[in-house]
Design an enzyme around this catalytic site. Structure first.
Site, mmCIF file in Angstrom:
data_model
loop_
_atom_site.group_PDB
_atom_site.id
_atom_site.type_symbol
_atom_site.label_atom_id
_atom_site.label_comp_id
_atom_site.label_asym_id
_atom_site.label_seq_id
_atom_site.Cartn_x
_atom_site.Cartn_y
_atom_site.Cartn_z
ATOM 1 N N ARG A 58 -3.570 6.908 18.743
ATOM 2 C CA ARG A 58 -2.864 7.497 17.275
ATOM 3 C C ARG A 58 -4.241 7.083 16.541
ATOM 4 O O ARG A 58 -4.765 5.887 16.203
ATOM 5 C CB ARG A 58 -1.699 6.476 17.057
ATOM 6 C CG ARG A 58 -1.503 6.829 15.550
ATOM 7 C CD ARG A 58 -0.413 5.750 14.964
ATOM 8 N NE ARG A 58 -0.489 4.279 14.849
ATOM 9 C CZ ARG A 58 -0.381 3.719 13.606
ATOM 10 N NH1 ARG A 58 0.340 4.166 12.619
ATOM 11 N NH2 ARG A 58 -0.779 2.372 13.760
ATOM 12 N N ASP B 200 6.873 -3.768 2.702
ATOM 13 C CA ASP B 200 5.563 -4.006 2.864
ATOM 14 C C ASP B 200 4.566 -4.459 1.596
ATOM 15 O O ASP B 200 4.523 -3.680 0.785
ATOM 16 C CB ASP B 200 4.744 -2.776 3.341
ATOM 17 C CG ASP B 200 3.275 -3.047 4.122
ATOM 18 O OD1 ASP B 200 2.700 -4.165 3.944
ATOM 19 O OD2 ASP B 200 2.847 -2.245 4.982
ATOM 20 N N GLU C 246 8.326 0.919 1.720
ATOM 21 C CA GLU C 246 7.585 1.786 2.414
ATOM 22 C C GLU C 246 8.456 2.938 3.277
ATOM 23 O O GLU C 246 9.412 2.714 3.915
ATOM 24 C CB GLU C 246 6.686 1.078 3.498
ATOM 25 C CG GLU C 246 5.929 2.097 4.622
ATOM 26 C CD GLU C 246 4.595 1.373 4.782
ATOM 27 O OE1 GLU C 246 3.986 0.507 4.062
ATOM 28 O OE2 GLU C 246 3.927 1.935 5.755
#
Lengths: 63, 533
Positions: free
Chosen positions: B231, B74, B79
């Protein structure tokens, strides 16, 4: 409940600011461990990288 | 308490960028060292990708492991994404498991470098030159709670921001100096504090918000989605290595989010300016700085946290969160005990628990040993950067952990378990099992909430099968065993789970040409940027 955090194989995990002599001694030992381990690793890092590390690790900004 | 609101299990995960660089023997690093470093690391991590995996600047080479975790590149950072779990204790173990995987990848990639070159990977959130990268946490919340925080009852947004701002007293990794144009400071509590500039927004790479409004549920989309779930993507916290700091970072957020879902609210908990408070509190490691609440009181961060903890005590004691947060009372006990030490300013007792305290204690000792060093000495910035080095022989944290100087909340066996095995109480179990059973070359795509395989079973035509994992609380090991049996083969799994059958695209020379052209173009771009080692 906090006992789960206080228990380890060899000595208490949580060191209260005050307590019996055994707890205070264990706390002193742990602090000494922090000091010695941290200092040794820090000295190795400084010797290994000199003072230029920051110039060498420029990162792309992330999220 | 609002009795009408249900509390969904506070499932949690993390997606964390690491610092990564290749250091040459002569110190003359070429531009793009971080890009090459991240790709070398990713290449050394085993996992499965789909044919349709994205190849974008922010999401390149994504692969899922057999333990349910995910790794990718990323923006030139490796990541690490920790598989979703229900327990904050398991997230501590899962986080350290992904670090072990990354550390093994670093060793493997290092062996491929020429003599004298060094691949360095750092668990931190800043290069000390005003470039920050995140350690994001994710929490399952009800869609209603998400709407309350971002769209309908914005006092809950301010409550969450106030909680996060004051939590840096235990979630900060600590940092030498300031960045991003902030006033000079010798040492501050948090790596990321200088980079937050607004209260709430969807972006993550600039003008960063305390409360991130990215609405990406990872619970399916459209008619395939779980509409009652959302989320919460939290970009605020630092990377922490200390077990207790990580447990508190996750566990206290679980509790506060559960309280928000239950409608728990107290105006005495609201800061007048959370963004300003983050900076003020982070820049004061003596913990004495006071910031105003909306009611005009001036509180230290620890005092505000104590108010949250007291309010949470009643909530936890009522049993309201017991089903949603495993070992909730233990988390609360660790929280209040740590706040007691913070209120007492007991740095020695905090050092085995909190990264900023451990780092500060080490720096103070280094300065005592070498009186020539000052807070603006570059040597201290070196120590700061090396604190979280993933080279176990170099990283200061690992040295302290080996010396027994760090309090543990999970044992080495639990961490090792999550290196190889997925959590058994979330959908991560089924995702991992499907990838383990999938024949080579059969994974069309894999994401958190769906796996698509293309297979040809005996006596049938080639089929493209989509296994939905939209509900992260289902598809657990128990569900798998009940539906498929404990050790099924792929045919049995397909029969038991009855995946959606998608059309298999027919061979299209024109589309193939377009895809090949796009692939070659992206490779050329990467090479131009020096991103292909």
């Amino acid at each position: 409940m906090i006992e789960r955090f206080r228990r380890t194989e060899d000595r208490p995990l949580v060191m209260p600011a005050s307590g019996d002599d055994g707890q205070l001694e264990a706390r002193r030992q742990r602090v000494q461990d922090v000091v010695e381990a941290g200092r040794d690793a820090a000295q190795r890092a400084m010797a290994r990288h000199g003072t230029r590390l920051l110039d060498r690790i420029t990162q792309t900004g992330g999220q | 308490m609002n009795a009408r609101a249900a509390i969904v299990p506070k499932l949690c995960g993390m997606d964390v960028e690491l610092g990564n660089s290749i250091l040459s023997p002569d110190g003359g690093e070429a531009a793009g060292s971080d890009a090459a470093a991240s790709r070398l690391l990713l290449a050394a991590i085993e996992g499965r990708s789909g044919w349709l995996a994205p190849d974008e600047e922010t999401d390149s080479g994504r692969r899922f492991t057999g333990a349910g975790h995910c790794f990718y590149c990323d923006l030139n950072h490796i990541e690490l994404c920790v598989a979703e779990v229900r327990s904050a204790f398991d997230l501590v173990a899962g986080w350290h498991a992904t670090l072990r995987i990354a550390a093994a990848a670093r060793r493997a990639a290092q062996r491929k470098l020429p003599e004298g070159w060094m691949l360095q990977v750092r668990v931190n959130n800043s290069d000390g030159q005003s470039h920050s990268y995140g350690a994001h946490c994710n929490f399952l919340v009800s869609r209603r709670a998400w709407q309350d925080i971002f769209e309908r009852r914005l006092h809950f947004q301010l409550l969450l921001a106030s909680f996060q701002a004051s939590s840096i007293v235990f979630t900060g990794q600590g940092k030498v100096g300031s960045e991003n144009g902030r006033p000079p400071v010798r040492f501050q509590l948090a790596q990321r504090a200088d980079f937050f500039e607004t209260l709430c927004a969807p972006q993550t790479t600039y003008h960063r918000p305390l409360v991130n409004a990215r609405d990406e549920s990872l619970c399916g989309t459209g008619s395939r989605g779980e509409r009652g779930l959302a989320r919460l993507h939290c970009i605020f916290f630092d990377s922490t290595l200390c077990h207790v700091a990580t447990l508190l970072k996750i566990g206290t957020m679980q509790i506060v989010l559960a309280m928000i879902e239950a409608g728990e609210f107290d105006t005495r908990l609201l800061l007048e300016d959370p963004v300003g408070a983050v900076r003020a509190w982070s820049h004061d490691p003596t913990l004495a700085a006071r910031c105003p609440t909306v009611g005009g009181e001036m509180l230290t961060a620890a005092e505000l946290q104590l108010r949250f903890a007291e309010r949470a005590h009643r909530f936890v004691e009522s049993g309201a969160a017991a089903a949603a947060i495993p070992r909730c009372a233990e988390i609360h006990a660790a929280w209040t005990d740590t706040l007691r030490l913070l209120a007492a300013g007991d740095l020695d007792a905090l050092a085995p628990r909190l990264d900023w305290a451990l780092k500060l204690r080490t720096l103070l000792q280094v300065m005592r040993d070498e009186p020539r060093l000052r807070w603006d000495s570059p040597e201290l910035q070196v120590v700061d950067q090396i604190y979280g080095s993933l080279d176990e022989e170099e990283g200061i944290y690992w040295e302290c952990e080996r010396a027994g100087a760090v309090e543990r909340v999970v044992d080495a066996e639990r961490i090792a378990h999550f290196v190889t095995d997925p959590p058994d109480d979330t959908r991560a179990w089924t995702r991992a099992q499907l990838l383990r059973l999938a024949p080579p070359g059969s994974v069309v795509s894999v994401d958190w909430d769906a796996v698509v395989l293309q297979v040809r079973r005996p006596g049938r035509r080639t089929e493209r099968l989509r296994f939905s994992l939209a509900n992260p609380l289902r598809s657990t090991r128990g569900d798998w065993n009940r539906t498929c049996g404990p050790t099924p083969d792929l045919d049995a799994v397909i029969a038991a789970l009855a995946p959606e059958i998608l059309p298999v695209p027919q061979f299209d020379p024109r589309r193939l040409f377009e895809q090949a052209s796009h692939y070659l173009w992206t490779q050329r771009v990467h090479r131009t940027r020096g991103e292909v080692p």
